[in-house]
Design a protein around this motif. Sequence first.
Motif, PDB file in Angstrom:
ATOM      1  N   SER A 140      12.906   6.802   9.224  1.00 21.06           N
ATOM      2  CA  SER A 140      12.173   5.482   9.331  1.00 21.06           C
ATOM      3  C   SER A 140      10.492   5.448  10.189  1.00 21.06           C
ATOM      4  CB  SER A 140      13.165   4.596  10.524  1.00 21.06           C
ATOM      5  OG  SER A 140      12.591   3.519  10.330  1.00 21.06           O
ATOM      6  N   GLN A 141       9.569   4.544   9.335  1.00 19.49           N
ATOM      7  CA  GLN A 141       8.456   4.060   8.836  1.00 19.49           C
ATOM      8  C   GLN A 141       8.546   2.879   9.325  1.00 19.49           C
ATOM      9  OE1 GLN A 141       5.989   6.876   6.880  1.00 19.49           O
ATOM     10  NE2 GLN A 141       7.662   8.847   6.972  1.00 19.49           N
ATOM     11  N   VAL A 142       6.978   2.829   9.856  1.00 20.42           N
ATOM     12  CA  VAL A 142       6.624   0.988   9.937  1.00 20.42           C
ATOM     13  C   VAL A 142       5.766   1.172   8.389  1.00 20.42           C
ATOM     14  CG1 VAL A 142       5.162  -0.819  10.504  1.00 20.42           C
ATOM     15  CG2 VAL A 142       7.018   0.893  11.833  1.00 20.42           C
ATOM     16  N   HIS A 143       5.306   0.424   7.481  1.00 22.37           N
ATOM     17  CA  HIS A 143       4.994   0.318   6.638  1.00 22.37           C
ATOM     18  C   HIS A 143       4.438  -1.464   6.188  1.00 22.37           C
ATOM     19  CE1 HIS A 143       4.929   4.196   4.864  1.00 22.37           C
ATOM     20  NE2 HIS A 143       6.654   4.069   5.337  1.00 22.37           N
ATOM     21  N   ALA A 144       3.425  -1.571   5.780  1.00 26.78           N
ATOM     22  CA  ALA A 144       2.609  -2.937   5.311  1.00 26.78           C
ATOM     23  C   ALA A 144       3.463  -3.324   4.115  1.00 26.78           C
ATOM     24  CB  ALA A 144       1.344  -2.770   4.419  1.00 26.78           C
ATOM     25  N   ALA A 145       3.678  -4.346   3.980  1.00 29.75           N
ATOM     26  CA  ALA A 145       4.500  -5.164   2.657  1.00 29.75           C
ATOM     27  C   ALA A 145       4.442  -4.791   1.320  1.00 29.75           C
ATOM     28  CB  ALA A 145       5.258  -6.524   3.360  1.00 29.75           C
ATOM     29  N   PRO A 146       4.987  -4.303  -0.370  1.00 31.86           N
ATOM     30  CA  PRO A 146       3.787  -3.908  -0.552  1.00 31.86           C
ATOM     31  C   PRO A 146       3.800  -5.078  -1.240  1.00 31.86           C
ATOM     32  CG  PRO A 146       6.473  -3.254  -1.108  1.00 31.86           C
ATOM     33  CD  PRO A 146       5.871  -3.784   0.189  1.00 31.86           C
ATOM     34  N   GLU A 147       3.053  -5.098  -2.291  1.00 28.97           N
ATOM     35  CA  GLU A 147       2.600  -6.573  -3.570  1.00 28.97           C
ATOM     36  C   GLU A 147       3.420  -5.696  -4.693  1.00 28.97           C
ATOM     37  OE1 GLU A 147      -1.159  -8.282  -4.897  1.00 28.97           O
ATOM     38  OE2 GLU A 147      -0.901  -6.607  -5.840  1.00 28.97           O
ATOM     39  N   VAL A 148       4.040  -7.057  -5.193  1.00 32.10           N
ATOM     40  CA  VAL A 148       5.396  -6.345  -6.077  1.00 32.10           C
ATOM     41  C   VAL A 148       5.358  -7.948  -7.070  1.00 32.10           C
ATOM     42  CG1 VAL A 148       7.008  -5.147  -4.244  1.00 32.10           C
ATOM     43  CG2 VAL A 148       6.784  -7.865  -4.689  1.00 32.10           C
ATOM     44  N   HIS A 149       5.619  -7.064  -8.493  1.00 28.22           N
ATOM     45  CA  HIS A 149       6.399  -8.048  -9.278  1.00 28.22           C
ATOM     46  C   HIS A 149       7.440  -8.848  -8.601  1.00 28.22           C
ATOM     47  CE1 HIS A 149       6.977  -9.866 -13.365  1.00 28.22           C
ATOM     48  NE2 HIS A 149       6.231  -9.001 -13.288  1.00 28.22           N
ATOM     49  N   TYR A 150       7.604 -10.324  -9.440  1.00 29.09           N
ATOM     50  CA  TYR A 150       8.624 -11.256  -9.133  1.00 29.09           C
ATOM     51  C   TYR A 150      10.350 -10.266 -10.064  1.00 29.09           C
ATOM     52  CZ  TYR A 150      12.029 -14.436  -8.884  1.00 29.09           C
ATOM     53  OH  TYR A 150      13.401 -15.323  -7.710  1.00 29.09           O
ATOM     54  N   GLU A 151       9.661  -9.555 -10.796  1.00 31.09           N
ATOM     55  CA  GLU A 151      11.309  -8.705 -10.943  1.00 31.09           C
ATOM     56  C   GLU A 151      11.546  -7.355 -10.275  1.00 31.09           C
ATOM     57  OE1 GLU A 151      10.529  -7.266 -15.443  1.00 31.09           O
ATOM     58  OE2 GLU A 151      10.045  -8.659 -15.942  1.00 31.09           O
TER      59      GLU A 151
END
Length: 438
Positions: A15-26
């Motif tokens: 388990s690691q802490v990551h910044a939330a990714p940028e995603v496509h709505y799909e």
Amino acid sequence: MKKYLLSALTGLLVSQVHAAPEVHYEQCKTSFEYLGASYFGTTNKNNSGGQWCYLKSAIEGSTWGNVRVETIPEFKTVTGKRCLSPSNYQGEAFYGCTTKAHTAPWCYVGESAWEECEIEEPQPEPLLSHTMVSENSTLKRIAVGSCFKTQGDMPAAMSRVVSQSPDLFLWMGDNIYADTTDMNYMRQKYDDKKRNAEYQKFLSANIPVMATWDDHDFGSNNDGKHYPKRVESQLEFLRHFDIPADDPRYNGQEGVYSAKIVGPQGQTTHVINLDARYFRSPTFSNYGTCEGDSSTMLGEKQWQWLQDELNKPSEIKVISSGIQVLPPLNLGRNKSTYCAYGNGEKFTQAMASLNEQTMSGTSYESWAEIPQEREKLLRMVQKSLNDGKTKAVIFVSGDQHWGELLEKRIPASNQFGKEARVYENHGFWLWPKLALSY
């Protein structure tokens, strides 16, 4: 000399802490719950102005993502009007529809006008099924794994497993993390696993599987026979792994233990999956009333079943356990704190019989917490080897989130025969091939 290859390909699921990714709505879930409201679309609630959603599949350990607004589709109301993009309500901006402050999804269609939304509930796609191993298969490469989480390096680990095309994958427990007595929640966790994109690739590859469980998919942390939903939990386990309806585990057998001899004559591999949960006595008093010398790991019926299996001839035996087998007792605790200690006589004699009085093993759960039962298992295996029922025995185990290869020399005995060597692959990361020659 024949060689049997055992590749332990397990995932480093840290388990690691990551910044939330940028995603496509799909990549967003069609709907999700947040702070008591349902969303069909996205929201900027508690996200510093950016639109976000929960994801269909976790990305680098993140279950939510920041959504590029240009990818968000239009949403319409029951009268066909377009929802504003975004709708603004009480300081929150959302694209799509929400149930906030209303019983049905709604959106704004004008400066102060709002309508309920037209929401088509998507029908979930049928779940893919696990592939069963054929008795005619030759097992040259076996992959093993446990502790499945949609976090960390899981995608890379599953990709590696698929690329290696093993002849069998052994799930060794903690196949989900449920820790519950709610069977609806447990089923949801299993189904979420099957809907995970990386796991779908594994299922689509038709890699044959066999499985046992450990505490977190059995019921709750470090639990055993006092878990109140073990019957129901067994049914959810069998459903998830697509076990055929005529299997003994559906028809009166208590516990998920199983075995199969696979391969043509002269190349047989005997896979034995132990259930170290269903019948297990408490190992410490906080898990139930201690049973002292009567403590058991497998229960009477499973012990007899195991003896029958070890009497069957095969070239090699692979014995799967949710917890480690070969590490000796941890001496950092007072022996009397172990439930199996009793008056200490049989407890310490089991350790002495295996020349382990001064050895200290893992402080985590292991067979060594009931030394009498561990000695019984090792002596049975020793006799199977000395009786010529097999040429090699390898234990495989999960649970502890690290990897190691172990060898144990079981001392000679008048009852069980000459010294025998057994091995254990305990894995939570990728091992190279282990070639066993005989």
